[in-house]
Design a protein around this motif. Structure first.
Motif, PDB file in Angstrom:
ATOM      1  N   ASP A 196     -25.870   2.978 -22.969  1.00 26.95           N
ATOM      2  CA  ASP A 196     -27.002   3.791 -23.387  1.00 26.95           C
ATOM      3  C   ASP A 196     -27.991   4.067 -22.256  1.00 26.95           C
ATOM      4  OD1 ASP A 196     -28.776   5.204 -24.862  1.00 26.95           O
ATOM      5  OD2 ASP A 196     -29.442   3.543 -26.119  1.00 26.95           O
ATOM      6  N   ARG A 197     -27.574   4.845 -21.281  1.00 22.07           N
ATOM      7  CA  ARG A 197     -28.532   5.332 -20.286  1.00 22.07           C
ATOM      8  C   ARG A 197     -28.020   6.628 -19.676  1.00 22.07           C
ATOM      9  NH1 ARG A 197     -29.632   0.684 -16.043  1.00 22.07           N
ATOM     10  NH2 ARG A 197     -30.360   2.211 -14.548  1.00 22.07           N
TER      11      ARG A 197
ATOM     12  N   MET B 270     -23.583   3.120  -9.393  1.00 14.97           N
ATOM     13  CA  MET B 270     -23.718   2.154 -10.477  1.00 14.97           C
ATOM     14  C   MET B 270     -22.322   1.775 -11.015  1.00 14.97           C
ATOM     15  SD  MET B 270     -26.470   2.923 -13.475  1.00 14.97           S
ATOM     16  CE  MET B 270     -27.783   3.633 -12.542  1.00 14.97           C
TER      17      MET B 270
ATOM     18  N   ASN C 222     -27.764   9.693 -16.722  1.00 13.42           N
ATOM     19  CA  ASN C 222     -27.609   9.785 -15.261  1.00 13.42           C
ATOM     20  C   ASN C 222     -26.980   8.534 -14.639  1.00 13.42           C
ATOM     21  OD1 ASN C 222     -28.915  12.363 -15.196  1.00 13.42           O
ATOM     22  ND2 ASN C 222     -30.887  11.312 -15.312  1.00 13.42           N
TER      23      ASN C 222
ATOM     24  N   PHE D 242     -21.030  15.635 -17.964  1.00 18.02           N
ATOM     25  CA  PHE D 242     -20.554  14.852 -16.825  1.00 18.02           C
ATOM     26  C   PHE D 242     -20.900  15.574 -15.532  1.00 18.02           C
ATOM     27  CE2 PHE D 242     -17.694  13.625 -20.248  1.00 18.02           C
ATOM     28  CZ  PHE D 242     -17.537  12.257 -20.066  1.00 18.02           C
TER      29      PHE D 242
ATOM     30  N   ASN E  34     -24.974  13.560 -18.025  1.00 18.73           N
ATOM     31  CA  ASN E  34     -24.797  13.566 -16.568  1.00 18.73           C
ATOM     32  C   ASN E  34     -24.118  12.291 -16.071  1.00 18.73           C
ATOM     33  OD1 ASN E  34     -25.049  14.905 -14.079  1.00 18.73           O
ATOM     34  ND2 ASN E  34     -26.990  13.904 -13.620  1.00 18.73           N
TER      35      ASN E  34
ATOM     36  N   ASP F 243     -24.889   6.862 -12.259  1.00 23.31           N
ATOM     37  CA  ASP F 243     -24.311   7.404 -11.025  1.00 23.31           C
ATOM     38  C   ASP F 243     -23.111   6.572 -10.579  1.00 23.31           C
ATOM     39  OD1 ASP F 243     -25.342   5.289  -9.055  1.00 23.31           O
ATOM     40  OD2 ASP F 243     -27.202   5.937 -10.023  1.00 23.31           O
TER      41      ASP F 243
END
Lengths: 473, 215
Positions: free
Chosen positions: B15-16, B23, B18, B112, B85, B20
């Motif tokens: 649940d977040r 990460m 962007n 995405f 994203n 990347d």
């Protein structure tokens, strides 16, 4: 019928085949390789007993995880202290030898960050399709290339077939008219654009940057802007070719000469969007309104003018954005409402494929000249983008200016932009950085990145905190 | 490439927005010259409380108890539910390699990043775009119901919920075909060798500076 955009023209010129299922094969003119995203692609070729389709399109160099320390570099590839990094750099050397690909070795003149060395050698030229296993490949769009990053499977695909399976993107025009104020640089322009359209604003688009601000900008400045198109979600960013573009490539190592040069120039002069071209999206900004920019959060869209304040989560209506701000401020150790100029800085990084060219070095040196790094700063790394940038900077005496100011003058490579080597932030440390990503942990686990221009980074080094370079006299 | 036809599996929520690629798989693990073995380091900085190093045995590392993938209810998950994203940032294919190696077969999100999206298809990992309000609903259902599973049918282009609701998604024809059959894209392109040679011959005549410059 409407005219064509620059992207349409480049796409059409490289279309090998439009397939019935809607996919297309496009031809790749230049492929740049580095140590991190190529080993598995070469391994794939070997396993399938395939060879590169053409050798004269590929150029390789190590950049991502090599040391920038002068003594360590002098020890050569065998002297790379980290075993895993050493194996990866050696693997690139071995693969280039085995397949016959032109490589600029770690300490060879010509080596550098892929997106710095490619243009400066004339390995990438206007009108080309340029790909590389690195998302910042859009950099080469600064001189009207169709350039974008690819994954390792696509690296293997390009090596084996000279083509990519692609789908045409949509066209976006970002028009910035007017003139930039003093102390406002290409980096500030692109950060302001990302702040405007957001980190996914360009997803699915090829962006063309146009308007007076880009016409006035140097080719190196345009590279800084196109480099960060991916930070707005766009794989491709580009600027039309003009006289500056042609002038930039004259005399470069791999650029054509004689009659072929004239033939190339005649083609390059056509690399602009037609006046009646249609764009799927248009964004307008005023150059005169842009101030030096500083990111305060963990995404490049979390950016503010240096004169501004860090936003307060409670003022945000959208719950997802509110949560994003809260999470970012917790990670960054900052409070909403704080003036940007009060952001502390522990380390400074001047380098990366965004800002490590000679003009960047000059801009940082101009601020550093005759000044000293603040005692509160632990380290200032100045990392030229290539051997050629390093040599040029040293010929101009810039290295001495940095060293006298108390900064470290290093060997070329990606360095602390992504911290794959020893150049990294400690947990909780704030860094004024000229790189391109302020993601969590990007510059080292727990590190806190503030993206700025080279002049702003140098100013932060002197002041010991974020400061407005325009107030330096 | 591994084929993807129908897959039913446990859903894990991330649940977040962007998220990347740094990460998904932090840079220190990109030094590997292999394609496999990235699973234990998927989301390394979120998943563990200590700093990970390449080649390290992760079995005894301290886990972050707040990270959903560490919760017992999500062990064995093979469908990752994400926010907008997802996969932004670098082109590293190590990101889909890590997701695949961990055991994910499909990733669902409202949007995405382009390069990540392309890279997934090359590795038998299916990225599925569903509208934001539908993703919101799936998050609620996955969080409320332990053992929540979704079924993904690529040939029919639908995600089927436990209640039997069918959520359709789009996918381009070429990627779908390659994924369903597990095809080698390079082999397919090499079937077009005559087209490529013909293009090249014309190109060499018109733009000779693009040939032979780098030796």
């Amino acid at each position: 019928m409407a005219g064509k955009t620059l992207y349409d023209k480049l796409w059409d010129a490289h279309l090998v085949k439009q397939r019935d299922d809607g996919s297309s094969l496009i031809y790749i003119d230049r492929h740049i390789l580095h140590e991190v995203t190529s080993p598995q692609a070469f391994e794939g070729l070997r396993m399938a007993d395939r060879k590169p389709w053409r050798l004269d399109v590929n150029v390789a160099t190590p950049d991502h995880n090599i040391s920038t320390d002068t003594a360590e570099r002098a020890a050569g590839v065998d002297g790379i202290p980290d075993e895993v990094s050493r194996i990866q750099v050696k693997t690139l050397d071995d693969n280039c030898d085995y397949f016959g690909i032109r490589e600029f070795g770690m300490n060879e003149m010509g080596q550098g960050i892929v997106h710095v060395m490619g243009p400066e050698l004339g390995a990438s030229l206007p009108g080309m399709t340029v790909v590389c296993g690195d998302s910042h490949t859009a950099t080469h769009g600064a001189f009207a290339c169709l350039a974008h990053g690819i994954g390792t499977s696509e690296v293997e695909h390009v090596l084996a077939t000279q083509c990519l399976v692609a789908k045409k993107m949509k066209n976006m025009l970002i028009n910035v008219e007017g003139q930039l104020g003093n102390g406002v640089t290409p980096k500030d322009v692109v950060l302001a654009i990302i702040g405007e359209i957001g980190t996914a604003g360009g997803t699915g688009y090829a962006i063309e940057f146009a308007g007076q601000v880009f016409r006035d900008m140097s080719i190196e400045g345009r590279m800084t802007v196109c480099n960060m198109a991916i930070e707005a979600g766009a794989r491709v960013g580009m600027v039309a070719a003009d006289d500056k573009t042609i002038e930039y490539f004259k005399g470069r190592q791999f650029a054509p000469t004689g009659e072929v040069w004239d033939q190339a120039v005649a083609y390059w002069e056509t690399l602009q969007s037609d006046a009646d071209a249609m764009f799927d999206a248009v964004v307008e900004l005023s150059g005169g309104d842009i101030a030096p920019q500083v990111t305060w959060g963990t995404s490049p869209e979390m950016v503010a003018p240096v004169t501004g304040l860090i936003p307060c989560a409670e003022n945000e209506q959208d719950p997802a954005k509110k949560q994003g701000i809260e999470r970012a401020l917790t990670y960054m150790g900052l409070e909403g409402g704080t003036p940007i100029v009060e952001i502390p800085v522990d380390r400074v990084f001047i380098g990366s494929c965004t800002n490590s060219r000679i003009e960047d070095m000059r801009a940082a040196a101009e601020v550093a000249k005759g000044r000293k790094v603040s005692e509160s700063i632990k380290q200032v790394l100045v990392v030229p983008g290539s051997q050629m940038v390093k040599a040029q900077a040293e010929a101009e005496g810039l290295d001495k200016i940095f060293i006298e100011a108390g900064m470290d003058w290093r060997e070329p490579g990606c360095s602390m932009c992504l911290a794959m080597n020893a150049d990294k932030l400690g947990a909780g440390e704030h860094c004024a950085s000229t790189s391109n990503r302020n993601f969590e942990g990007r510059q080292g686990g727990g590190g806190r990145t503030h993206l700025v221009s080279p002049a702003m980074a140098a100013a932060a080094a002197i002041a010991g905190h974020i400061t407005d370079v325009r107030s330096f006299d | 490439m591994k084929a993807f036809t129908v897959h039913k599996g446990l859903v894990a929520p991330m649940d977040r927005a962007n998220v990347d690629t740094d990460m998904i798989i932090p840079k220190q693990f990109l030094k590997s010259i292999k394609r496999s073995g990235f699973g234990p380091n998927l989301f390394d900085e979120l998943r563990y409380l200590d700093e990970g190093a390449p080649g390290q045995d992760c079995t005894n590392r301290p886990l972050n108890p707040d990270f959903p993938l560490n919760w017992s209810r999500y062990q064995g998950a093979s469908v990752l539910l994400c926010r907008e994203n997802f996969g932004c940032g670098s082109s590293r294919e190590h990101a889909p390699w890590a997701l695949d190696d961990y055991g994910f077969r499909a990733v669902i999100a409202p949007s995405f990043a382009d390069i990540f999206f392309t890279n997934c298809f090359k590795n038998g990992l299916l990225p599925i775009v569903l509208e934001e309000n539908i993703v919101d609903k799936l998050f609620e259902e996955a969080e409320e119901n332990e053992g929540y599973e979704l079924s993904v049918d690529l040939s029919r282009q639908v995600v089927v919920t436990p209640s039997g609701e069918e959520l359709s998604f789009s996918v381009d024809e070429f990627s779908k075909h390659c994924l369903l059959e597990g095809l080698d894209e390079i082999g397919l392109t090499l079937n077009e060798v005559d087209s490529i040679r013909a293009y090249e011959a014309a190109r060499e005549k018109d733009t000779p500076w693009l040939f032979g410059a780098i030796k």
